[in-house]
Write a protein that holds these residues in place. Sequence first.
Motif, PDB file in Angstrom:
ATOM      1  N   GLU A  12       0.857  -1.196   0.000  1.00 26.63           N
ATOM      2  CA  GLU A  12       0.000   0.000   0.000  1.00 26.63           C
ATOM      3  C   GLU A  12       0.891   1.244   0.000  1.00 26.63           C
ATOM      4  N   ALA A  13       0.903   1.947  -1.146  1.00 22.45           N
ATOM      5  CA  ALA A  13       1.842   3.052  -1.348  1.00 22.45           C
ATOM      6  C   ALA A  13       1.727   4.140  -0.280  1.00 22.45           C
ATOM      7  N   ALA A  14       0.509   4.514   0.101  1.00 21.00           N
ATOM      8  CA  ALA A  14       0.325   5.597   1.077  1.00 21.00           C
ATOM      9  C   ALA A  14       0.913   5.221   2.435  1.00 21.00           C
ATOM     10  N   LEU A  15       0.664   3.995   2.880  1.00 27.76           N
ATOM     11  CA  LEU A  15       1.208   3.559   4.171  1.00 27.76           C
ATOM     12  C   LEU A  15       2.730   3.413   4.097  1.00 27.76           C
ATOM     13  N   THR A  20       7.901   5.228   5.758  1.00 26.35           N
ATOM     14  CA  THR A  20       9.247   5.601   5.313  1.00 26.35           C
ATOM     15  C   THR A  20       9.620   6.986   5.841  1.00 26.35           C
ATOM     16  N   GLU A  21       8.721   7.947   5.665  1.00 22.86           N
ATOM     17  CA  GLU A  21       9.008   9.313   6.125  1.00 22.86           C
ATOM     18  C   GLU A  21       9.174   9.363   7.648  1.00 22.86           C
ATOM     19  N   THR A  22       8.305   8.665   8.364  1.00 25.21           N
ATOM     20  CA  THR A  22       8.373   8.641   9.824  1.00 25.21           C
ATOM     21  C   THR A  22       9.705   8.051  10.286  1.00 25.21           C
ATOM     22  N   ILE A  82       9.063  -7.662  11.993  1.00 30.68           N
ATOM     23  CA  ILE A  82       7.761  -7.159  12.429  1.00 30.68           C
ATOM     24  C   ILE A  82       6.782  -7.438  11.294  1.00 30.68           C
ATOM     25  N   LEU A  83       5.666  -8.062  11.629  1.00 27.53           N
ATOM     26  CA  LEU A  83       4.621  -8.326  10.639  1.00 27.53           C
ATOM     27  C   LEU A  83       3.459  -7.372  10.900  1.00 27.53           C
ATOM     28  N   LEU A  84       3.136  -6.545   9.896  1.00 26.66           N
ATOM     29  CA  LEU A  84       1.991  -5.635   9.988  1.00 26.66           C
ATOM     30  C   LEU A  84       0.806  -6.331   9.335  1.00 26.66           C
ATOM     31  N   THR A  85      -0.328  -6.345  10.016  1.00 25.35           N
ATOM     32  CA  THR A  85      -1.445  -7.095   9.459  1.00 25.35           C
ATOM     33  C   THR A  85      -2.795  -6.577   9.918  1.00 25.35           C
ATOM     34  N   ALA A  86      -3.773  -6.769   9.058  1.00 24.48           N
ATOM     35  CA  ALA A  86      -5.163  -6.505   9.437  1.00 24.48           C
ATOM     36  C   ALA A  86      -5.800  -7.788   9.965  1.00 24.48           C
ATOM     37  N   LYS A  87      -5.077  -8.895   9.879  1.00 23.31           N
ATOM     38  CA  LYS A  87      -5.593 -10.199  10.323  1.00 23.31           C
ATOM     39  C   LYS A  87      -5.304 -10.367  11.811  1.00 23.31           C
ATOM     40  N   PHE A 109      -2.480   0.806  13.546  1.00 21.97           N
ATOM     41  CA  PHE A 109      -1.557   0.937  14.670  1.00 21.97           C
ATOM     42  C   PHE A 109      -1.058   2.373  14.717  1.00 21.97           C
ATOM     43  N   SER A 110      -0.507   2.736  15.833  1.00 21.39           N
ATOM     44  CA  SER A 110       0.056   4.072  16.002  1.00 21.39           C
ATOM     45  C   SER A 110       1.496   4.071  15.493  1.00 21.39           C
ATOM     46  N   PRO A 111       1.850   4.997  14.600  1.00 19.82           N
ATOM     47  CA  PRO A 111       3.248   5.071  14.149  1.00 19.82           C
ATOM     48  C   PRO A 111       4.222   5.252  15.315  1.00 19.82           C
ATOM     49  N   LEU A 112       3.779   5.959  16.378  1.00 17.67           N
ATOM     50  CA  LEU A 112       4.665   6.142  17.540  1.00 17.67           C
ATOM     51  C   LEU A 112       4.896   4.816  18.271  1.00 17.67           C
ATOM     52  N   GLN A 113       3.846   4.006  18.368  1.00 17.09           N
ATOM     53  CA  GLN A 113       3.980   2.684  18.981  1.00 17.09           C
ATOM     54  C   GLN A 113       4.959   1.843  18.154  1.00 17.09           C
TER      55      GLN A 113
END
Length: 127
Positions: A12-15, A20-22, A82-87, A109-113
Amino acid sequence: MAAGNILLAEDEAALRFLLTETLKDEGYEITEAEDGQQAIDCLQSETFDLIILDYMMPERTGVEVCEWLRRHPNPNAQAPVILLTAKALEKDRERAKAAGVTQYIVKPFSPLQLLDTIGDMIRRGKP
């Protein structure tokens, strides 16, 4: 000096852009992959302090990439993942754990977390 070298595989390009920027703002070097096969190509040729994989990606899922990572000779076989998931189902967590995923983070999820988790994992991984 960079805080760490991270592979970010997210279709997902936006995420991917947001993360990346964060992470760059925090001093991390980021290599981006748009799908699971690109991630494997990067893992074969570069060394990373940490790997972030999206679960659902084209070509190969994050879990499939992690299975490959842990089972094939490559410079990142021991790197934390780290696995990012909606599942959020338990069976998905179990499959990820069996594949060798270090940390499972459910979207949204929170980018800060995420930054805290990344910082902790990279610090633990450094000698």
